[in-house]
Design an enzyme around this catalytic site. Structure first.
Site, mmCIF file in Angstrom:
data_model
loop_
_atom_site.group_PDB
_atom_site.id
_atom_site.type_symbol
_atom_site.label_atom_id
_atom_site.label_comp_id
_atom_site.label_asym_id
_atom_site.label_seq_id
_atom_site.Cartn_x
_atom_site.Cartn_y
_atom_site.Cartn_z
ATOM 1 C CG LEU A 183 -2.797 7.777 0.913
ATOM 2 C CD1 LEU A 183 -1.940 9.106 0.726
ATOM 3 C CD2 LEU A 183 -1.828 6.651 0.340
ATOM 4 C CE LYS A 214 -3.731 2.619 0.667
ATOM 5 N NZ LYS A 214 -4.568 2.983 -0.341
ATOM 6 C CB CYS A 221 -3.088 9.494 -3.692
ATOM 7 S SG CYS A 221 -4.428 9.463 -2.698
ATOM 8 C CB SER A 237 -12.752 8.422 -1.633
ATOM 9 O OG SER A 237 -12.066 9.583 -1.230
ATOM 10 N N GLY A 261 -4.719 -1.125 -15.055
ATOM 11 C CA GLY A 261 -6.111 -0.618 -15.439
ATOM 12 C C GLY A 261 -6.713 -1.477 -16.147
ATOM 13 N N GLY A 262 -8.050 -1.993 -15.445
ATOM 14 C CA GLY A 262 -9.109 -2.599 -16.386
ATOM 15 C C GLY A 262 -8.710 -4.242 -16.527
#
Ligand code: DHB
Length: 313
Positions: free
Chosen positions: A77, A49, A132, A74, A251-252
């Site tokens: 963090l 993370k 972010c 959202s 992504g995706g």
């Protein structure tokens, strides 16, 4: 057919991975238990993370929502703080796969301090997160080219392992060009593109409401529906930087075919976010099997064979 002779290994900035897939930062990688589970999984690397100096609880819930085609988040963090990740990383080496430390912060100095601290435990790779979208009042650094350049110059000075940058999506070739020349100047070793499509809004028409609480419902969009944006960014940066900077496509990705598309566009490896959150770590086994099938059917023997081979008409 599942052809085990197909070579799914790759390298990222010279660091070898046995399989070209890993978690995207944020997906199942906050706690020690999650990081160890990634170690035991089929993932080719363990990505942490994004970490800040202090531990953080993150934004109020609900802060993640999935729907047909993707997810919005959202998180804000939530993480254990960089001293804890620096302590955990040496023990994660027992899984025998590269460890990628993702560095974030609330201000420039946080990034420099985090990078310096993590550098002392020598993760295999360091990913500097400039994208972010979920900190109220803090714009994404990747959209401020001057701020990004200043920050990366400072971080580069304190990092001795291969250093990469996690970028937000760009939507204009002029922006790809400015960012690419900046990345070359700072001597970045790899790129992870893209982070979520920031500040999207998902509406529940039934409830006539937003679906996540922070920032009035605005959040980062991920999942299958952002794949064309991700592929465009992989391809644009591959063409601009080709050879000098390894690209991790993010992504995706839901299927092996999605991985294949990222490889064709120029990615050397991929990161998986929403699909891992939704399906669990078995997604790695499934997608690996599917990728082997796709490559075999297409007559490719390895990741290297198809990387960047996208045909233009
Ligand atoms: C968070 C989301 C991101 O897309 C990111 O890059 C870092 C952190 C978050 O909300 O926790």
């Amino acid at each position: 057919m599942n052809d085990q002779s197909i070579d799914l290994s790759t390298t990222i900035a010279g660091v070898p991975l046995t399989v070209c897939m890993m978690n995207a930062s944020g997906a199942r990688c906050v706690t020690q238990e999650e990081l160890e589970a990634l170690g035991r999984s089929r993932a080719g690397a363990i990505v942490t993370k994004s970490m800040t100096p202090q531990p953080r609880e993150g934004n109020p819930e609900p802060r993640y929502y999935s729907f047909a085609g993707g997810s919005i988040n959202s998180m804000g963090l939530p993480n254990l703080g960089y001293p804890t990740y620096a302590r955990l990383i040496p023990a994660l080496r027992r899984f025998g796969k590269p460890i990628i430390a993702s560095i974030a912060g609330l201000c420039e100095q946080d990034f420099v301090d985090g990078a310096r601290a993590l550098n002392t435990v020598q993760p295999d790779l360091m990913e500097i997160n400039l994208s972010c979208p979920n900190l109220p009042g803090k714009p994404q650094i990747g959209y401020d080219f001057q701020a990004a350049q200043r920050l990366l110059r400072k971080v580069r000075e304190v990092v001795t392992v291969p250093m990469g940058v996690k970028l937000p999506p760009y939507f204009d070739p002029a922006h790809h060009e400015v960012m690419a020349s900046l990345l070359a100047e700072v001597e970045v070793d790899f790129l992870s593109v893209i982070n979520s499509v920031g500040n999207a809004l998902v509406v529940n028409p039934e409830a006539e409401s937003v679906v996540i609480k922070p920032k009035g419902g605005f959040g980062g969009l991920g999942g299958h529906l952002i794949k064309p944006v991700a592929l465009a960014n992989v391809r644009a940066f591959w063409k601009l930087l080709h050879g000098r900077v390894t690209i991790i496509g993010t992504g995706g990705i839901v299927t092996g075919t999605d991985v294949f598309e990222h490889l064709l566009c120029g990615a050397s490896a991929v990161q998986i976010g929403t699909t891992l959150v939704e399906e669990g770590l078995q997604a790695f086994d499934r997608i690996e099997t599917e990728l082997r099938e796709v490559l075999q059917k297409k007559g490719y023997r390895s990741v290297h064979d198809c990387q960047g081979k996208l045909r233009e008409l």
